[in-house]
Design a protein around this motif. Structure first.
Motif, PDB file in Angstrom:
ATOM      1  N   MET A   1       7.269   5.292  -1.756  1.00  0.00           N
ATOM      2  CA  MET A   1       7.858   6.111  -2.729  1.00  0.00           C
ATOM      3  C   MET A   1       9.070   6.855  -1.782  1.00  0.00           C
ATOM      4  SD  MET A   1       6.500   8.767  -5.566  1.00  0.00           S
ATOM      5  CE  MET A   1       5.820   9.891  -4.336  1.00  0.00           C
ATOM      6  N   GLY A   2      10.310   6.147  -1.756  1.00  0.00           N
ATOM      7  CA  GLY A   2      11.267   6.765  -1.044  1.00  0.00           C
ATOM      8  C   GLY A   2      10.665   6.457   0.658  1.00  0.00           C
ATOM      9  N   ASN A   3      10.997   7.445   1.451  1.00  0.00           N
ATOM     10  CA  ASN A   3      10.425   7.255   2.903  1.00  0.00           C
ATOM     11  C   ASN A   3       8.929   7.456   2.965  1.00  0.00           C
ATOM     12  OD1 ASN A   3      11.052   9.701   2.472  1.00  0.00           O
ATOM     13  ND2 ASN A   3      11.416  10.059   4.624  1.00  0.00           N
ATOM     14  N   VAL A   4       8.187   7.750   2.021  1.00  0.00           N
ATOM     15  CA  VAL A   4       6.946   8.116   1.916  1.00  0.00           C
ATOM     16  C   VAL A   4       5.948   6.910   1.537  1.00  0.00           C
ATOM     17  CG1 VAL A   4       4.940   9.555   0.951  1.00  0.00           C
ATOM     18  CG2 VAL A   4       7.442  10.533   1.370  1.00  0.00           C
ATOM     19  N   ILE A   5       4.749   7.014   2.451  1.00  0.00           N
ATOM     20  CA  ILE A   5       3.771   5.741   1.879  1.00  0.00           C
ATOM     21  C   ILE A   5       2.899   6.400   0.729  1.00  0.00           C
ATOM     22  CG2 ILE A   5       1.537   4.514   2.730  1.00  0.00           C
ATOM     23  CD1 ILE A   5       2.807   4.501   5.684  1.00  0.00           C
ATOM     24  N   ALA A   6       3.164   5.860  -0.344  1.00  0.00           N
ATOM     25  CA  ALA A   6       2.297   6.251  -1.633  1.00  0.00           C
ATOM     26  C   ALA A   6       1.094   5.953  -1.741  1.00  0.00           C
ATOM     27  CB  ALA A   6       3.143   5.788  -2.813  1.00  0.00           C
ATOM     28  N   SER A   7       0.689   4.822  -1.154  1.00  0.00           N
ATOM     29  CA  SER A   7      -0.634   4.126  -1.125  1.00  0.00           C
ATOM     30  C   SER A   7      -0.910   3.070   0.035  1.00  0.00           C
ATOM     31  CB  SER A   7      -1.228   3.470  -2.619  1.00  0.00           C
ATOM     32  OG  SER A   7      -2.362   3.027  -2.582  1.00  0.00           O
ATOM     33  N   ARG A   8      -2.000   3.014   0.461  1.00  0.00           N
ATOM     34  CA  ARG A   8      -2.378   2.105   1.415  1.00  0.00           C
ATOM     35  C   ARG A   8      -3.395   1.085   0.909  1.00  0.00           C
ATOM     36  NH1 ARG A   8      -1.841   6.558   4.684  1.00  0.00           N
ATOM     37  NH2 ARG A   8      -0.279   6.322   6.682  1.00  0.00           N
ATOM     38  N   HIS A   9      -3.726   1.318  -0.266  1.00  0.00           N
ATOM     39  CA  HIS A   9      -4.860   0.541  -0.870  1.00  0.00           C
ATOM     40  C   HIS A   9      -4.431  -0.287  -2.244  1.00  0.00           C
ATOM     41  CE1 HIS A   9      -7.574   2.731   1.537  1.00  0.00           C
ATOM     42  NE2 HIS A   9      -6.804   4.003   1.400  1.00  0.00           N
ATOM     43  N   ILE A  10      -3.006  -0.369  -2.639  1.00  0.00           N
ATOM     44  CA  ILE A  10      -2.662  -1.090  -3.940  1.00  0.00           C
ATOM     45  C   ILE A  10      -2.972  -2.488  -3.614  1.00  0.00           C
ATOM     46  CG2 ILE A  10      -0.339  -1.268  -3.185  1.00  0.00           C
ATOM     47  CD1 ILE A  10       0.501  -0.719  -6.000  1.00  0.00           C
ATOM     48  N   GLU A  11      -3.245  -3.267  -4.766  1.00  0.00           N
ATOM     49  CA  GLU A  11      -3.563  -4.506  -5.065  1.00  0.00           C
ATOM     50  C   GLU A  11      -2.214  -4.961  -5.702  1.00  0.00           C
ATOM     51  OE1 GLU A  11      -7.369  -5.858  -5.955  1.00  0.00           O
ATOM     52  OE2 GLU A  11      -8.257  -4.784  -4.197  1.00  0.00           O
ATOM     53  N   LYS A  12      -1.679  -5.971  -5.076  1.00  0.00           N
ATOM     54  CA  LYS A  12      -0.436  -6.611  -6.099  1.00  0.00           C
ATOM     55  C   LYS A  12      -0.556  -8.011  -6.422  1.00  0.00           C
ATOM     56  CE  LYS A  12       1.843  -3.888  -2.544  1.00  0.00           C
ATOM     57  NZ  LYS A  12       2.730  -4.184  -1.229  1.00  0.00           N
ATOM     58  N   VAL A  13      -1.782  -8.890  -6.242  1.00  0.00           N
ATOM     59  CA  VAL A  13      -2.106 -10.205  -6.497  1.00  0.00           C
ATOM     60  C   VAL A  13      -3.334 -10.054  -7.307  1.00  0.00           C
ATOM     61  CG1 VAL A  13      -2.461 -12.488  -5.794  1.00  0.00           C
ATOM     62  CG2 VAL A  13      -0.972 -10.916  -4.428  1.00  0.00           C
ATOM     63  N   TYR A  14      -3.078 -10.802  -8.518  1.00  0.00           N
ATOM     64  CA  TYR A  14      -4.216 -10.739  -9.581  1.00  0.00           C
ATOM     65  C   TYR A  14      -4.507 -12.176 -10.211  1.00  0.00           C
ATOM     66  CZ  TYR A  14      -3.652  -5.418  -9.399  1.00  0.00           C
ATOM     67  OH  TYR A  14      -3.828  -4.324  -8.931  1.00  0.00           O
ATOM     68  N   PRO A  15      -5.314 -12.427 -10.612  1.00  0.00           N
ATOM     69  CA  PRO A  15      -5.849 -13.465 -11.548  1.00  0.00           C
ATOM     70  C   PRO A  15      -4.991 -13.399 -12.879  1.00  0.00           C
ATOM     71  CG  PRO A  15      -7.620 -12.567 -11.301  1.00  0.00           C
ATOM     72  CD  PRO A  15      -6.834 -11.724 -10.526  1.00  0.00           C
TER      73      PRO A  15
END
Length: 271
Positions: free
Chosen positions: A70-84
């Motif tokens: 989010m801008g220059n901030v890490i909003a999440s290190r755990h998000i998943e972006k690939v799904y069936p």
């Protein structure tokens, strides 16, 4: 309930447009900025980044890192972006995370609804076309800076091959040959794929190539998160072949990522 077709999205558009990710009221412009300004709205929401896909000997593979910014901030290190998406296809989402995940879930329901109504799976071409229509419907929000850029891949059971489809912000659909990347680290991941990809890779070789490519993207793009050995966070990697989709298990990814880390550390010490 006047709509009687097989598209769940079209039914929502007819009867409940407010429930669609792109059917809600327009966002208000941030204070001090003109209405419709893309840069202001876009910086207020987490964004998902690098996704890659490649064909291999048994089908197609898709991989994504785990970081949202989010801008220059890490909003999440755990998000998943690939799904069936369904039994024979997978979807990777880059762009504004909240809208992208809503579009992904709606697409999953769309394919499931079609299968229940028609009694058969939608063709891979049909799936790709319907996803393009969803991306096109999000264009007003994309103008505000809230774009969604999916990467779609699947196993074409009629041709017995893996296929990859990319999209532009207007919903334009393009079939990609061999491999493709999207997101802020895409240029760096694509450079690695050009060097490492070759025809008829095995699944194990394709997983290694994907990890190497995400390493390269994370090395040069601050918005892309590399494999994190301290937190034990690895990329999400899925394959699709004649037996359907499969998520590469964590223990296998850990072995590959640690092997790549060890090899690169050895090169660094020698230098």
């Amino acid at each position: 309930m006047e709509y009687t077709g097989s598209s769940f999205t079209a039914w929502l558009q007819a009867d409940h447009p407010d429930l669609l990710p792109f059917g809600r009221a327009p966002l208000a412009a941030p204070w001090g900025q003109p209405q419709g300004g893309g840069s202001g709205a876009g910086t207020l929401a987490p964004h998902g980044t690098t996704i890659l896909a490649m064909t291999y000997g048994g089908g197609v593979l898709m991989a994504g890192d785990r970081r949202a910014t989010m801008g220059n901030v890490i909003a999440s290190r755990h998000i998943e972006k690939v799904y069936p998406a369904d039994s024979y296809s997978v979807l990777g989402v880059a762009g504004t995370a909240g809208i992208a995940l809503d579009v992904m879930r709606l697409f999953q329901v769309e394919l499931e609804h079609y299968e229940k109504i028609e009694g058969t799976l939608l063709s891979l071409e049909g799936k790709a076309n319907r996803l393009g229509a969803m991306v096109r419907d999000n264009l007003p929000r994309a103008v505000q800076g809230l774009a969604v850029l999916p990467l779609f891949a699947g196993y074409d059971t009629t041709r017995a091959v893996g296929r990859i489809f990319s999209y532009d912000v207007t919903g334009g659909r393009y079939e990609e040959i061999e491999h493709h990347t999207v997101g802020s680290g895409s240029a760096f991941a694509r450079g690695a794929l050009k060097k490492l990809w070759r025809p008829h890779l095995t699944e194990e070789e394709a997983v290694r190539v994907a990890v190497e490519s995400l390493f390269d993207a994370a090395d040069d793009d601050a918005a892309t998160g590399g494999p994190d050995a301290i937190r034990r966070l690895w990329p999400v990697i899925m394959t699709v072949g004649s037996a359907g989709h499969r998520r590469i298990p964590e223990h296998q990814l850990a072995e590959v990522c640690e092997s790549v880390l060890a090899a690169r550390s050895a090169v660094g010490r020698e230098a």
